[in-house]
Design an enzyme around this catalytic site. Sequence first.
Site, PDB file in Angstrom:
ATOM      1  N   THR A   8      -6.078  -6.688   1.349  1.00 60.67           N
ATOM      2  CA  THR A   8      -6.656  -6.360   0.048  1.00 60.67           C
ATOM      3  C   THR A   8      -7.171  -7.660  -0.541  1.00 60.67           C
ATOM      4  O   THR A   8      -6.734  -8.746  -0.149  1.00 60.67           O
ATOM      5  CB  THR A   8      -5.644  -5.710  -0.921  1.00 60.67           C
ATOM      6  OG1 THR A   8      -4.533  -6.592  -1.089  1.00 60.67           O
ATOM      7  CG2 THR A   8      -5.176  -4.360  -0.411  1.00 60.67           C
ATOM      8  N   SER A   9      -8.081  -7.546  -1.479  1.00 62.23           N
ATOM      9  CA  SER A   9      -8.716  -8.732  -2.051  1.00 62.23           C
ATOM     10  C   SER A   9      -7.851  -9.437  -3.075  1.00 62.23           C
ATOM     11  O   SER A   9      -7.943 -10.641  -3.246  1.00 62.23           O
ATOM     12  CB  SER A   9     -10.043  -8.351  -2.707  1.00 62.23           C
ATOM     13  OG  SER A   9     -10.912  -7.833  -1.740  1.00 62.23           O
ATOM     14  N   THR A  10      -7.024  -8.686  -3.797  1.00 63.49           N
ATOM     15  CA  THR A  10      -6.234  -9.304  -4.856  1.00 63.49           C
ATOM     16  C   THR A  10      -4.785  -8.863  -4.786  1.00 63.49           C
ATOM     17  O   THR A  10      -4.448  -7.847  -4.180  1.00 63.49           O
ATOM     18  CB  THR A  10      -6.769  -8.914  -6.255  1.00 63.49           C
ATOM     19  OG1 THR A  10      -6.615  -7.504  -6.421  1.00 63.49           O
ATOM     20  CG2 THR A  10      -8.231  -9.300  -6.417  1.00 63.49           C
ATOM     21  N   GLN A  13      -3.675  -5.275  -5.952  1.00 61.66           N
ATOM     22  CA  GLN A  13      -3.968  -4.093  -5.140  1.00 61.66           C
ATOM     23  C   GLN A  13      -2.807  -3.737  -4.209  1.00 61.66           C
ATOM     24  O   GLN A  13      -3.011  -3.390  -3.054  1.00 61.66           O
ATOM     25  CB  GLN A  13      -5.254  -4.309  -4.341  1.00 61.66           C
ATOM     26  CG  GLN A  13      -6.476  -4.473  -5.222  1.00 61.66           C
ATOM     27  CD  GLN A  13      -7.712  -4.826  -4.417  1.00 61.66           C
ATOM     28  OE1 GLN A  13      -7.664  -5.601  -3.487  1.00 61.66           O
ATOM     29  NE2 GLN A  13      -8.836  -4.237  -4.790  1.00 61.66           N
TER      30      GLN A  13
END
Length: 188
Positions: A8-10, A13
């Site tokens: 996930t990007s962050t 999430q």
Amino acid sequence: MLIGYARTSTLEQEAGLDAQLRDLAALGCEKVFKEQVSSVAPRKQLDAALEFARSGDTLVVTKLDRLARSVTHMGSILAALEAKGVALRILNLGVDTGTPTGKLMLNVLTGVAQFEREMMLERQREGIAKAKAEGAYKGRKPTARAKAEEIKALAAEGLSMGAIATKLGIGKGSVHRALASGKTAVPA
């Protein structure tokens, strides 16, 4: 061996990462690599997964966008996997590069995904240009430049660049640029 990769990007999430891990476990992945980083940041766990994979293994991801950021990037990942004799399976697309049809479908879908992204960016640029022409878009206000005099006054009081940045809620680099424009020396 099935090798899973989840990203996930962050850090916010968590639910998305948990869902990916659940799907990879349900499929029977024996080893799973996971990380929470932007697609453009260095991805150490992806590199580790590619290094770990051996001939006959299959790297499994839940979605294409969890793996590659562009057609070029996808091509380099596929080349690395093919060189090692490792297949790639993308769950939500039903694609498995262990078959000739799977390889073809992946190339087509990757191209379509990049085309879609480029079209979105083009529409965004057009919208910004239109808004600028109408005087409705001015960009964000320059925060540090607006505080240049305040920065210089705090520096004259002997505050360090870090202390000035913290006090004004701006970056240390912005403080440095503001002071450099006025040639005011201040401790780091």
